[in-house]
Design an enzyme around this catalytic site. Structure first.
Site, PDB file in Angstrom:
ATOM      1  N   LEU A  52      49.465 -10.828 -34.622  1.00  0.00           N
ATOM      2  CA  LEU A  52      48.476 -10.892 -35.695  1.00  0.00           C
ATOM      3  C   LEU A  52      49.191 -11.489 -36.897  1.00  0.00           C
ATOM      4  CD1 LEU A  52      46.743  -7.367 -35.441  1.00  0.00           C
ATOM      5  CD2 LEU A  52      45.875  -9.558 -34.602  1.00  0.00           C
ATOM      6  N   ASP A  53      48.437 -12.260 -37.696  1.00  0.00           N
ATOM      7  CA  ASP A  53      49.042 -12.829 -38.899  1.00  0.00           C
ATOM      8  C   ASP A  53      49.500 -11.713 -39.825  1.00  0.00           C
ATOM      9  OD1 ASP A  53      48.338 -15.292 -37.921  1.00  0.00           O
ATOM     10  OD2 ASP A  53      46.501 -15.438 -39.116  1.00  0.00           O
ATOM     11  N   ARG A  54      50.372 -12.068 -40.747  1.00  0.00           N
ATOM     12  CA  ARG A  54      50.923 -11.060 -41.655  1.00  0.00           C
ATOM     13  C   ARG A  54      49.816 -10.327 -42.433  1.00  0.00           C
ATOM     14  NH1 ARG A  54      54.718 -12.591 -46.597  1.00  0.00           N
ATOM     15  NH2 ARG A  54      55.052 -10.505 -47.376  1.00  0.00           N
ATOM     16  N   LYS A  81      41.056 -18.206 -38.506  1.00  0.00           N
ATOM     17  CA  LYS A  81      41.106 -18.861 -39.825  1.00  0.00           C
ATOM     18  C   LYS A  81      40.818 -20.360 -39.675  1.00  0.00           C
ATOM     19  CE  LYS A  81      44.308 -15.526 -41.723  1.00  0.00           C
ATOM     20  NZ  LYS A  81      45.724 -15.167 -41.780  1.00  0.00           N
TER      21      LYS A  81
END
Ligand code: URA
Length: 241
Positions: free
Chosen positions: A102-104, A188
């Site tokens: 998962l992205d930060r 995104k």
């Protein structure tokens, strides 16, 4: 497996500490004190206690973490907080890693395991394992957004997304997206492709396993037997003995 390895993998003791505990007569194998750290044991049928407490050996560990924002989905990082920091030493030393990244700034469900085969298979695009995310976005989604997601969006040079399910709520600035793959920054980039911008993203479920709503951000728990079965079935791996 050696007795010192079993003791070390079941708890907080290092291999050296396990050796010392065995030499000190603290380990009992099938009712008899054993003082040889290299004694061979079969975790499936031998009963081992350490200082009177029975040891429970797990071939693999499966856990769920409610990933907080600000943590990277890496097993170590020199400069940023990373998800493995949120686990105790006995889990970290088993070599846990996240099943997919998962992205930060993305929050929510991260399944963690040391079962490499299951992790690898659960992430294979061929297995179509579903991941559900809730989102908020900058501006209301146009009427055709659901169809564009369903038909498969192009998000980069030659990068085509598989059909995804977009379910906006009434405001059309929030809702859920279901993916069966995991490209870099995929959601995104999908929103960017339709001229919008994600403002928050949270993974709500993975392979049909929902995030436990009682887990606060940063908290984790072991998967239940039922959840492990669900994960292994989704990955097409055998139930570990
Ligand atoms: N898609 C993204 O863009 N980011 C994530 O963290 C997960 C899916």
């Amino acid at each position: 497996m050696r007795l010192d390895k079993l003791i070390s993998e079941c708890g907080t003791l290092s291999r050296k500490e396990a050796t010392a505990a065995i030499r000190a007569g603290q380990a009992i194998l099938n009712g008899v004190v054993v003082r040889e750290p290299d004694r061979k044991v079969d975790p499936a049928c031998d009963a081992v206690t350490l200082c009177g407490a029975p040891l429970v050996y797990r071939k693999y560990i499966y856990a769920m973490l409610n990933k907080p924002a600000g943590y990277v989905s890496a097993t170590d990082d020199r400069s940023l907080p990373y998800v493995l920091e949120l686990f105790p030493p006995e889990y970290r030393k088993r070599g846990l890693f996240p099943v997919g990244r998962l992205d930060r700034d993305t929050t929510g469900l991260l399944v963690m395991t040391d079962d490499g085969q299951t992790a690898h298979r659960a992430l294979s695009p061929r297995r179509h394992v579903e991941k559900v995310y809730s989102f908020t976005c900058e501006s209301p989604l146009p009427e055709n957004a659901e169809e564009r997601f369903r038909l498969g969006l192009k998000i980069g040079e030659g990068e085509e997304c598989k059909p995804a399910t977009l379910l906006p709520d009434e405001s059309r600035t929030a809702g859920t997206v279901t993916l069966t793959e995991g490209k870099y920054h995929q959601i995104k980039r999908m929103f960017e492709r339709i001229g919008n911008k994600i403002t928050s993203l949270k993974r709500e479920s993975f392979a049909g396993i929902p995030l436990d709503p009682t887990l606060a951000p940063g908290a984790w728990r072991d998967l239940t037997e039922e959840e492990i079965k669900t994960l292994l079935a989704a990955a097409g791996t055998e139930t570990p003995e």
